[in-house]
Scaffold this active site. Sequence first.
Site, PDB file in Angstrom:
ATOM      1  N   ASN A  24      37.220  38.680  47.884  1.00  0.00           N
ATOM      2  CA  ASN A  24      37.698  38.754  49.254  1.00  0.00           C
ATOM      3  C   ASN A  24      36.536  39.216  50.113  1.00  0.00           C
ATOM      4  O   ASN A  24      35.742  40.048  49.680  1.00  0.00           O
ATOM      5  CB  ASN A  24      38.867  39.749  49.335  1.00  0.00           C
ATOM      6  CG  ASN A  24      39.582  39.681  50.643  1.00  0.00           C
ATOM      7  OD1 ASN A  24      39.053  40.090  51.669  1.00  0.00           O
ATOM      8  ND2 ASN A  24      40.804  39.174  50.621  1.00  0.00           N
ATOM      9  N   GLU A  58      39.869  40.787  34.344  1.00  0.00           N
ATOM     10  CA  GLU A  58      40.520  41.566  33.298  1.00  0.00           C
ATOM     11  C   GLU A  58      41.759  42.282  33.827  1.00  0.00           C
ATOM     12  O   GLU A  58      42.825  42.250  33.210  1.00  0.00           O
ATOM     13  CB  GLU A  58      39.551  42.601  32.715  1.00  0.00           C
ATOM     14  CG  GLU A  58      38.323  41.992  32.077  1.00  0.00           C
ATOM     15  CD  GLU A  58      37.124  41.854  33.020  1.00  0.00           C
ATOM     16  OE1 GLU A  58      35.986  41.963  32.541  1.00  0.00           O
ATOM     17  OE2 GLU A  58      37.327  41.639  34.236  1.00  0.00           O
ATOM     18  N   CYS A  69      38.214  48.277  34.925  1.00  0.00           N
ATOM     19  CA  CYS A  69      38.913  47.407  33.972  1.00  0.00           C
ATOM     20  C   CYS A  69      39.042  48.084  32.611  1.00  0.00           C
ATOM     21  O   CYS A  69      40.074  47.964  31.948  1.00  0.00           O
ATOM     22  CB  CYS A  69      38.191  46.071  33.840  1.00  0.00           C
ATOM     23  SG  CYS A  69      38.378  45.030  35.305  1.00  0.00           S
TER      24      CYS A  69
END
Length: 127
Positions: free
Chosen positions: A34, A44, A84
């Site tokens: 973004n 993940e 993650c």
Amino acid sequence: EAAKTAYAPYSGFHVGAAVLLEEEIIVSANNQENVAYPSGICAERNTMFYANAKYPEHKPLAIAITACQNGKFTSNCISPCGACRQVLLESENRYKSPLRILLYSENEIQVIESIKELLPLSFSMES
């Protein structure tokens, strides 16, 4: 396949992940960038959150992770970022079972038996 369809117009770094759940259910997703950088999400986390939301009764057994740049798989394996790693650890703890991690690149495949190998000093409920 998931890496190839990642939305990564800013970095050009396309990451895909697939989670194998009990009963041979496979869920895959990719990174979504973004322009407001923190609003994106890694492959993940995207994959694991979806698997846990869609199939909460099915324990995750393994996650495969790969990356592409310029339409080609990276020559070396990539490993999950810190955020993650923490999410993968939460899944291990939630299901009380190690999560096998498969890292794929053009030149090698690395197999890690538990996220705890990548996050030895983890943040936990006891912390």
